[in-house]
Structures are given as structure tokens and as C-alpha cells.
Write an enzyme that holds these catalytic residues in place. Structure first.
Site, PDB file in Angstrom:
ATOM      1  N   LYS A 160     -16.300 115.051 125.402  1.00 29.34           N
ATOM      2  CA  LYS A 160     -14.838 115.099 125.504  1.00 29.34           C
ATOM      3  C   LYS A 160     -14.335 116.040 124.429  1.00 29.34           C
ATOM      4  O   LYS A 160     -14.984 116.196 123.382  1.00 29.34           O
ATOM      5  CB  LYS A 160     -14.245 113.703 125.260  1.00 29.34           C
ATOM      6  CG  LYS A 160     -12.911 113.509 125.934  1.00 29.34           C
ATOM      7  CD  LYS A 160     -13.090 113.129 127.381  1.00 29.34           C
ATOM      8  CE  LYS A 160     -11.801 113.195 128.152  1.00 29.34           C
ATOM      9  NZ  LYS A 160     -11.975 112.576 129.494  1.00 29.34           N
ATOM     10  N   ASP A 183      -7.892 116.907 131.352  1.00 32.02           N
ATOM     11  CA  ASP A 183      -7.583 115.505 131.038  1.00 32.02           C
ATOM     12  C   ASP A 183      -6.069 115.497 130.803  1.00 32.02           C
ATOM     13  O   ASP A 183      -5.382 116.423 131.267  1.00 32.02           O
ATOM     14  CB  ASP A 183      -8.391 115.040 129.804  1.00 32.02           C
ATOM     15  CG  ASP A 183      -8.368 113.523 129.623  1.00 32.02           C
ATOM     16  OD1 ASP A 183      -9.105 112.832 130.333  1.00 32.02           O
ATOM     17  OD2 ASP A 183      -7.595 113.017 128.777  1.00 32.02           O
ATOM     18  N   PHE A 227       2.673 109.531 135.771  1.00 30.56           N
ATOM     19  CA  PHE A 227       3.177 110.357 136.886  1.00 30.56           C
ATOM     20  C   PHE A 227       2.491 111.715 136.884  1.00 30.56           C
ATOM     21  O   PHE A 227       3.003 112.696 137.409  1.00 30.56           O
ATOM     22  CB  PHE A 227       4.705 110.485 136.826  1.00 30.56           C
ATOM     23  CG  PHE A 227       5.231 111.322 135.689  1.00 30.56           C
ATOM     24  CD1 PHE A 227       5.154 110.856 134.382  1.00 30.56           C
ATOM     25  CD2 PHE A 227       5.806 112.562 135.910  1.00 30.56           C
ATOM     26  CE1 PHE A 227       5.644 111.623 133.319  1.00 30.56           C
ATOM     27  CE2 PHE A 227       6.301 113.337 134.868  1.00 30.56           C
ATOM     28  CZ  PHE A 227       6.217 112.865 133.562  1.00 30.56           C
ATOM     29  N   ASN A 272      -1.401 113.980 137.219  1.00 26.97           N
ATOM     30  CA  ASN A 272      -2.343 114.293 138.289  1.00 26.97           C
ATOM     31  C   ASN A 272      -3.025 113.051 138.862  1.00 26.97           C
ATOM     32  O   ASN A 272      -3.179 112.905 140.080  1.00 26.97           O
ATOM     33  CB  ASN A 272      -3.378 115.287 137.734  1.00 26.97           C
ATOM     34  CG  ASN A 272      -4.564 115.444 138.633  1.00 26.97           C
ATOM     35  OD1 ASN A 272      -5.588 114.797 138.427  1.00 26.97           O
ATOM     36  ND2 ASN A 272      -4.427 116.256 139.658  1.00 26.97           N
ATOM     37  N   VAL A 273      -3.419 112.135 137.988  1.00 24.82           N
ATOM     38  CA  VAL A 273      -4.157 110.958 138.422  1.00 24.82           C
ATOM     39  C   VAL A 273      -3.240 110.011 139.211  1.00 24.82           C
ATOM     40  O   VAL A 273      -3.587 109.544 140.306  1.00 24.82           O
ATOM     41  CB  VAL A 273      -4.797 110.254 137.199  1.00 24.82           C
ATOM     42  CG1 VAL A 273      -5.422 108.937 137.597  1.00 24.82           C
ATOM     43  CG2 VAL A 273      -5.831 111.172 136.545  1.00 24.82           C
TER      44      VAL A 273
HETATM   45  O1  2IT Z   1     -11.916 111.263 132.096  1.00 22.48           O
HETATM   46  C1  2IT Z   1     -12.468 112.018 132.925  1.00 22.48           C
HETATM   47  O2  2IT Z   1     -13.420 111.660 133.609  1.00 22.48           O
HETATM   48  C2  2IT Z   1     -11.934 113.379 133.062  1.00 22.48           C
HETATM   49  N1  2IT Z   1     -10.977 113.710 132.373  1.00 22.48           N
HETATM   50  C3  2IT Z   1     -12.558 114.356 134.002  1.00 22.48           C
HETATM   51  C4  2IT Z   1     -13.767 114.968 133.389  1.00 22.48           C
HETATM   52  C5  2IT Z   1     -14.412 116.077 134.186  1.00 22.48           C
HETATM   53  O3  2IT Z   1     -15.330 116.700 133.622  1.00 22.48           O
HETATM   54  O4  2IT Z   1     -14.042 116.322 135.334  1.00 22.48           O
END
Ligand code: 2IT
Length: 445
Positions: free
Chosen positions: A124, A164, A236, A238-239
Site C-alpha cells: 500500500k 484507493d 459516495f 468509486n466503491v
Molecule cells: O484496497 C484495495 O484493495 C485497493 N485499493 C485496490 C488495490 C489494487 O491494487 O487494485
């Protein structure tokens, strides 16, 4: 394994890193029994090795804002574990970003990626840079400066970042553009890229779609379906958008979304052009949902509140870590919530999880529920490696199959004697065993 010793050693080494210690503690408690059945793990100090990142890169990111002023931010990449494959995980740009948050996310990512069955390690990264109110030119200059500091640590078989919180298609495009210019190779070392330059169809939708496929499996396990259920969504971005789109398509009614300013309750359901409006709200860069209630007057805006006080059948936290606390969980349970699926990473506090498990509420953790995002990133890597682009249907079918498989792994490792499925335990054990076995197979390194 002595959980208390491991945790107190970690706490002494990394004082104050509360999110990281929280994530580690959850996994240790879940895997203790299976770990103790494997003395070879103990001998190889698997758990002590697994809880520390392989490497952390920290750097100063200096850039110039639109007023000509020099700005400094901190950048990080936490390369947590590459036992299964290249480091893989998103980049977060948010004012709250610190090392504890990125270490918790990298740690969780390692197990999540293991659950996908695809060959990806965990990582990350991010920065305390806040995109709120920044111009497009400022975002671009920041992304370019960030990659100038990080590019040497990346590569298609080394470390593959993605988006993210605060990092979407635009930011990935700017970062990938600079990366490509520096290495002079089109190897696709980012996922979530634009469709015109190596991106995958369905990647923008994948986290939300995958979450709903997982929820469908959870409900099917109880002999139920999602049709006609009311759903509270938080966030609100992308997810939340992908989750709302798929939940609506499957016949559920999403009645809330939220932002840092409060939440929206829309009794008519957030469907059709209202879902597109979420994208518009996000694109303004102001990070608020209040304007929704002005545009759709049947909806109510609750300033400073969270959606968990509403009576719903299903709760889908889609915003950020620890967004459902013990009090929120009690309200949801008292209002008869049937299912809680974390779509955000570590969306529930330990107190909230205890409340769900003690009341036998069907609950699943982010590392299982939201794994469809990174799984589809893995599919984007496959497409890049073979220089092809798959159809939306092919990607979606594979995503669906992966989510079903993760659900099966959770049921296998998480079903308790009374039949209650502890998805947290199931996900942690399944992910842990795969990473542990991969580490064992590669010796003491
Ligand atoms: O928390 C996650 O799984 C993401 N932000 C996506 C990570 C990715 O490499 O697609």
C-alpha cells in the site's frame, strides 16, 4: 503463539500505530488455533515475519501549487509481503494518511490478495496530500512529483500500484504517464489505467460489483436473495458508486450515501440518474454530499451524522476504516439489520465486530468483501502481460467466479459448531494459510 507477547513487542517497536496494531490483532486472534497446529510455522517464526513489512519507502514530495508556492508532502510505499507474487495494492491520497494507516492497509492487502487466488503480494502507498479543492493542474504536478520519488521501486514483476481513496482513473493516468516516461517501457506497471492505454473493462466497477456478488453468496447461504432489500451505503466515491449500481441492478433499494459532511437519506432509492449524480458530486472535488438533497428534494440531508441510524436490511460501509463503531453497530442490530458487509477496508471497529458476532448477525470483513477490486487489477495485469484486452463479459465472469470462490473459502474455514459463519475468521485463516505456506516453501529469507 503467544498473542500478547507478539502484540506487546510490536507496540513497543511501533508505538502509537493504532490502526496497524488493530489489524494485526484481529488476524492473530483468528489464526491462533490453526497456527498452533503447525509447529513448523512457529519454528520458522512465520508470524513474526508476517506482521512486519518487507520494506517501507518514505520520501518527501515537493511540488508547486497554482499560486507558485512550494508545497511539501510526505509519500510512502509499504511493500508488505511478496511471498505470493509482486507487491500489489493501492495508493491513497488523503490528509489523514500516515504510516500506521498504510501499514494496516498493506497488511490486510496481503491476505486479501491471497484470497483472490491470483499471484499477487501485498502493498500500500500514499501521501498526506489532500486532493480536496485542488485544480487539475495541481493534481497532475503532485502525481508527477510523487512518481519521481517512487518509480525505481516499481515494476510489472516488482510492485504494481493502483487507486484507493483520493486516487482514481485520473490520478493513476498521471502517475502512470510519468512512470512510463522515466522507464521508457509500456509494461502497464499500474492498474486502474484508462481503457485507451492498457486499462481493463469493469475495473472501475469491480470493487462494488464484487462486493455485491459476495453479498449475494452470503444471502444464498441463508436461503435468501437481495431482491427488495433496503440497503444503507456510506461514502459516495468509486466503491460506493459500484456497490449502489449493482445493488440497484439486482433489485435492492439503496437509501443512503454519505460524505464527511453528513449523510443523505433518499426514501425513493438512489437509482438511475441519481447514481450518475454521485460521480458528478465526486468530480466537483469538494467532498460533500449535501447538494444531493437540493437536487432531489424528496431526500433529506443529515449534517454530521452517519447512515447507520437508519433501519435497513443490509449495511454496506463503503467509505473508510473504523467508520462503524460499537454504538453504530448496536443501532444497526437494534433496528434488525440482517447483514453487514464491509466494503471499505477495516470498516468496523473491534467493538462493532464483537456486537455483530455476539448477536449472530451475518457480518463479513473488507478483505473478503472488497477483494474484487484488486482481483480485477490482477486481471488487468494478465491482460497487459499478454498484450490483449478482454471483453467486459469475460472480466465480469472471472470476477464473479473469484468472489464465489472467496465466499467458499470463508465458509470452509469460518463455519462454527452452531452453524454460524464467522466470515472474519474464515477469511483470515484462508488468507493466512496461503501466505504462510508460500513463505515456508521459499525458505528463511
Ligand atoms: O484496497 C484495495 O484493495 C485497493 N485499493 C485496490 C488495490 C489494487 O491494487 O487494485
Amino acid at each position: 503463539m503467544n498473542i500478547n507477547t507478539i502484540l506487546s513487542n510490536l507496540e513497543a517497536k511501533h508505538p502509537g500505530e493504532k490502526e496497524y496494531l488493530q489489524a494485526v490483532k484481529e488476524v492473530l486472534i483468528c489464526v491462533e488455533d490453526v497456527y498452533n497446529q503447525h509447529p513448523e510455522f512457529e519454528k520458522a517464526k512465520i508470524i513474526e515475519r508476517m506482521v512486519e513489512p518487507d520494506r517501507i519507502v518514505t520520501f518527501r514530495v515537493t511540488w508547486v501549487d497554482d499560486k507558485g508556492e512550494v508545497q511539501n508532502n510526505i509519500g510512502y510505499r509499504v511493500q508488505f509481503n511478496n511471498a505470493i507474487g509482486p507487491y500489489k495494492g493501492g495508493i491513497r491520497f488523503h490528509a489523514s494518511v500516515n504510516l500506521s494507516i498504510l501499514k494496516f492497509l498493506g497488511f490486510e492487502q496481503t491476505f486479501k490478495n491471497a484470497l483472490t487466488t491470483l499471484p499477487m503480494g501485498g502493498a500500500k502507498g500514499g501521501s498526506d496530500f489532500s486532493p480536496r479543492g485542488k485544480s487539475d493542474a495541481e493534481i497532475m504536478r503532485f502525481c508527477q512529483a510523487f512518481i519521481l520519488c517512487l518509480w525505481k521501486n516499481l515494476g510489472p514483476d516488482r510492485d504494481v500500484p493502483a487507486g484507493d481513496i483520493g486516487v482514481g482513473g485520473r490520478e493513476v493516468g498521471y502517475m502512470y504517464g510519468m512512470y512510463k516516461k522515466l522507464v521508457n517501457e509500456c509494461t502497464g506497471t499500474f492498474t486502474g489505467k484508462g481503457l485507451d492505454f492498457g486499462g481493463s473493462l469493469i475495473r472501475p466497477e469491480a470493487t462494488g460489483f464484487g462486493a455485491l456478488y459476495f453479498v449475494q453468496s452470503m444471502l444464498a447461504e441463508k436461503g435468501d436473495t437481495i431482491k427488495g432489500k433496503t440497503v444503507a451505503v456510506s461514502g459516495f466515491g468509486n466503491v460506493a458508486w459500484g456497490a449502489t449500481l449493482k445493488a440497484t441492478e439486482l433489485g435492492a433499494k439503496v437509501v443512503t450515501i454519505s460524505g464527511p459532511d453528513g449523510y443523505i437519506y433518499d426514501p425513493d432509492g438512489i437509482s438511475g440518474d441519481k447514481i450518475d449524480y454521485m460521480l458528478y458530486l465526486r468530480a466537483t472535488g469538494e467532498d460533500i454530499v449535501a447538494p444531493y438533497a437540493e437536487k432531489y428534494p424528496n431526500a433529506t440531508f443529515f449534517p454530521g451524522k452517519k447512515p447507520w441510524e437508519q433501519k435497513v436490511d443490509i449495511a454496506l460501509p463503503c467509505a473508510t476504516q473504523n467508520e462503524v463503531d460499537g454504538e453504530d453497530a448496536k443501532k444497526l442490530v437494534a433496528n434488525g439489520v440482517e447483514l453487514v458487509a464491509e466494503v471499505s477496508n477495516m470498516g468496523c471497529t473491534p467493538e462493532a465486530i464483537d456486537t455483530f458476532i455476539e448477536s449472530k448477525t451475518t457480518y463479513a470483513p473488507g478483505k473478503a468483501v472488497n477483494a474484487g477490486g484488486v482481483a480485477t487489477s490482477g486481471l488487468e495485469m494478465s491482460q497487459n502481460a499478454e498484450h490483449l484486452q478482454w471483453s467486459a463479459e469475460e472480466v465480469d465472469d472471472r470476477l464473479h467466479a473469484i468472489m464465489k470462490n472467496i465466499h467458499t473459502q470463508c465458509v470452509k474455514h469460518g463455519t462454527e459448531e452452531d452453524g454460524y459463519i464467522n466470515y472474519m475468521k474464515g477469511a483470515n485463516i484462508a488468507g493466512f494459510m496461503k501466505v504462510a505456506n508460500a513463505m515456508m516453501g521459499q525458505g528463511i529469507i
